[in-house]
Scaffold this active site. Structure first.
Site, short mmCIF file in Angstrom:
data_model
loop_
_atom_site.label_atom_id
_atom_site.label_comp_id
_atom_site.label_asym_id
_atom_site.label_seq_id
_atom_site.Cartn_x
_atom_site.Cartn_y
_atom_site.Cartn_z
N TYR A 45 -3.23 -1.70 9.85
CA TYR A 45 -3.00 -2.30 8.32
C TYR A 45 -1.58 -1.35 8.27
CZ TYR A 45 -4.55 -1.36 3.57
OH TYR A 45 -4.32 -1.25 2.36
N SER B 210 1.29 -1.24 0.28
CA SER B 210 0.07 0.16 -0.15
C SER B 210 0.91 1.49 -0.47
CB SER B 210 -1.19 -0.52 1.14
OG SER B 210 -1.17 1.18 1.44
C1 GCO Z 1 -7.47 4.31 5.00
C2 GCO Z 1 -7.76 3.34 3.83
C3 GCO Z 1 -6.26 3.32 2.99
C4 GCO Z 1 -6.30 2.74 1.27
C5 GCO Z 1 -5.36 2.77 0.91
C6 GCO Z 1 -3.96 3.81 0.44
O1 GCO Z 1 -8.53 3.74 6.17
O2 GCO Z 1 -6.91 5.33 5.36
O3 GCO Z 1 -8.48 2.26 3.65
O4 GCO Z 1 -5.05 2.25 4.31
O5 GCO Z 1 -7.72 1.54 1.61
O6 GCO Z 1 -4.65 1.52 1.27
O7 GCO Z 1 -2.85 3.67 -0.21
#
Ligand code: GCO
Ligand code: CA
Length: 255
Positions: free
Chosen positions: A159, A146
């Protein structure tokens, strides 16, 4: 003819989390370049529906329903592929979840769930695929990181950490598996128009922020990852290893 470098005819690609979103778009792209694709998801009905749609478009599509956080299910799925003499030449570790909550309020269980789904899954599925790729002396692994493999945003710590880990797992895979003919690389999508981001797209303030913060002044479309996936899955990237290519409209490169 240089375009032949991008031809995936005769290759089989397993894409995790590919019944919808980025995984589906990547599977479509690889199929369009000639690959037979094995779709994966946890919902058999949604998986079969996606497979039917792709078959109707003329693609060769198989399905392997398993939860990428269930090691026994992963091993059973690879055993079935072995039994059916289906060799996975290309693995795309795409499956993942998002969970938005400030760390001060975040339960450890929720932290662990995201790490398991987004990072540990790529190790386990990657190891099972690589064991077989190593026997054949070749293979391509593409981890879907990401923009957040390198940049953090408040309220999405697990994440972000998992995606950062995926970038380093890619390098670890390259370090250990390069000599076995396996190339591991990553794609770092930016803000893409997917179900996972639906709430963000619908939020006028967040939508304005993304457009202002992105040099190309727009969200990415899932199908815009296909070209990078085909490149990393094909002979066109035959000497590329341990890299991450950001498909993010320039967001990770500018203030
Ligand atoms: C968030 C988004 C991001 C995107 C993506 C950005 O909550 O900021 O979900 O995480 O999914 O990963 O690159
Ligand atoms: Ca998705």
């Amino acid at each position: 003819m240089s375009l032949a470098l991008f031809d995936l005819t005769g290759r089989t690609a397993l894409v995790t989390g590919s019944s919808r979103g980025l995984g589906r778009a990547i599977a479509e792209g690889l199929a369009g370049a000639g690959a037979r694709v094995v779709l994966n998801g946890v919902n058999p009905a949604r998986l079969e529906a996606a497979a039917q749609e792709m078959r109707a478009a003329g693609h060769e599509v198989l399905t392997a329903a398993f939860d990428v956080t269930d090691e026994a299910a992963i091993k059973a799925a690879f055993a079935r592929l072995d039994a059916d003499r289906i060799a996975i030449d290309i693995l795309v570790n795409n499956a993942g979840i998002q969970f938005r909550k400030p760390m001060l309020e975040l339960d450890t269980a929720d932290w662990q769930r995201v790490i398991d789904a987004n990072l540990t899954s790529a190790f386990v599925v990657g190891r099972e695929a690589a064991r077989r790729m190593a026997e054949r002396g070749h293979g391509k692994i593409i981890n879907i990181g990401s923009l957040m493999s390198g940049l953090a945003r408040a309220t999405v710590a697990p994440y972000t950490v998992a995606k950062g880990g995926l970038k380093m797992l890619t390098k670890a895979m390259a370090a250990e598996w390069g000599e076995k003919g396996i190339q591991a690389n990553a794609i770092g999508p930016g803000y893409m128009l997917t179900d996972m981001n639906a709430a963000l797209v619908a939020d006028p303030d967040f939508d304005a922020w993304v457009k202002g913060r992105t040099p190309m002044r727009r969200w990415g479309r899932p199908e815009e990852l296909a070209g990078t996936a085909i490149y990393l899955a094909s002979d066109a990237s035959s000497y590329i290893a341990g890299q991450i290519i950001y498909a993010d409209g320039g967001m990770s490169s500018v203030l």
